[in-house]
Design a protein around this motif. Structure first.
Motif, short mmCIF file in Angstrom:
data_model
loop_
_atom_site.label_atom_id
_atom_site.label_comp_id
_atom_site.label_asym_id
_atom_site.label_seq_id
_atom_site.Cartn_x
_atom_site.Cartn_y
_atom_site.Cartn_z
N ARG A 17 0.83 -1.21 0.00
CA ARG A 17 0.00 0.00 0.00
C ARG A 17 0.87 1.26 0.00
O ARG A 17 0.57 2.24 -0.65
N TYR A 18 1.96 1.20 0.76
CA TYR A 18 2.87 2.34 0.81
C TYR A 18 3.47 2.61 -0.57
O TYR A 18 3.56 3.77 -1.00
N LEU A 19 3.88 1.57 -1.27
CA LEU A 19 4.47 1.75 -2.59
C LEU A 19 3.49 2.39 -3.56
O LEU A 19 3.88 3.12 -4.48
N GLN A 20 2.20 2.12 -3.39
CA GLN A 20 1.18 2.69 -4.26
C GLN A 20 0.80 4.12 -3.85
O GLN A 20 0.58 4.98 -4.69
N SER A 21 0.74 4.35 -2.53
CA SER A 21 0.24 5.63 -2.04
C SER A 21 1.33 6.63 -1.70
O SER A 21 1.09 7.84 -1.66
N ALA A 22 2.54 6.11 -1.39
CA ALA A 22 3.64 6.97 -0.92
C ALA A 22 3.22 7.80 0.28
O ALA A 22 3.56 8.97 0.40
N ASN A 23 2.49 7.15 1.19
CA ASN A 23 2.00 7.83 2.40
C ASN A 23 2.76 7.28 3.61
O ASN A 23 2.37 6.27 4.20
N PRO A 24 3.87 7.91 4.00
CA PRO A 24 4.69 7.36 5.09
C PRO A 24 3.98 7.37 6.43
O PRO A 24 4.20 6.48 7.25
N CYS A 25 3.12 8.35 6.68
CA CYS A 25 2.43 8.42 7.97
C CYS A 25 1.50 7.23 8.14
O CYS A 25 1.44 6.61 9.22
N ARG A 26 0.77 6.90 7.10
CA ARG A 26 -0.13 5.74 7.18
C ARG A 26 0.66 4.46 7.37
O ARG A 26 0.30 3.61 8.19
N PHE A 27 1.74 4.31 6.61
CA PHE A 27 2.56 3.10 6.74
C PHE A 27 3.12 2.97 8.15
O PHE A 27 3.03 1.90 8.77
N ALA A 28 3.66 4.05 8.69
CA ALA A 28 4.22 4.01 10.04
C ALA A 28 3.15 3.66 11.07
O ALA A 28 3.39 2.87 11.99
N HIS A 29 1.96 4.23 10.92
CA HIS A 29 0.87 3.94 11.87
C HIS A 29 0.46 2.48 11.79
O HIS A 29 0.29 1.82 12.83
#
Length: 222
Positions: A17-29
């Motif tokens: 999901r991170y690779l698709q969204s590039a959303n580090p905050c979501r990934f970290a959470h």
């Protein structure tokens, strides 16, 4: 308690999901909800390639000094992607490995050093080390100050202090090699570069540096 297999599946899904969204905050959470740093350290050492990449990325966001060794070892991973992410994460952890106030002081010193304002960076670097003597990156930045001011003996001591606190700091090994070379100690310079490249085999500048020293030694033998 969830099983390791469930953990692995969740890690992989979050990473994709991170690779698709590039959303580090979501990934970290998402990762922080399910994993401890110890589990991520273990996955970085023993997981499949995708798991190792995901663990390296997560540790760059969530890891602390307990993750330094795992990340340092992963910089020479067999997978180039793991090496790249582990390197970025290793540097991130090294910089923030202190109280928030000391972290901010370090960023100021780094900014001055990046601008070659070594004299201006010297005093705050020394104050920071006095306040946080275990902060390896602070010793590295102090060494950069002394190196830039051409006080090579003090620079060497500061690089060695950095490496005492973190033996995986390959940039300190590389710079220590430069100091040893300038002081005419070619064999020890090569030794430092060997340590540097064992940690980070992708550091082409260190490989070139080692080749130059070896050529110099061969010329001196002629």
């Amino acid at each position: 308690m969830t099983t390791p297999q469930v953990h692995t599946t969740h890690l992989a899904k979050s990473y994709r999901r991170y690779l698709q969204s590039a959303n580090p905050c979501r990934f970290a959470h998402e990762i922080d909800e399910f994993y401890t740093a110890a589990t991520l350290n273990a996955l970085l050492s023993r997981g499949q390639v995708e798991q190792r990449r995901a663990a390296a990325l997560a540790l760059g966001m969530l890891g602390d000094r307990c993750s330094v060794e795992a990340l340092g070892r992963a910089i020479c991973d067999s997978d180039p992607g793991v090496r790249l992410v582990a390197d970025d994460s290793f540097r991130a952890v090294m910089v923030r490995d202190a109280a928030p106030l000391h972290h901010q002081q370090l960023l100021r010193v780094m900014h001055l050093n990046d601008g070659a304002e070594y004299a201006a960076a010297l005093s705050p670097a020394m104050i920071l080390i006095d306040q946080a003597p275990m902060y390896a990156e602070a010793h590295h930045q102090l060494a950069i100050c002394w190196h830039g001011l051409e006080d090579f003996s003090r620079a060497q001591q500061a690089y060695e202090n950095c490496l005492w606190h973190c033996r995986f700091h390959y940039l300190a090994w590389q710079s220590l090699a430069k100091i040893r070379y300038l002081k005419g100690d070619f064999e020890k310079a090569l030794q430092a570069l060997d340590y540097c490249l064992a940690i980070n085999p992708d550091l082409d500048t260190a490989r070139m540096q080692r080749g130059q020293i070896r050529r110099r030694l061969r010329q001196s033998d002629v």
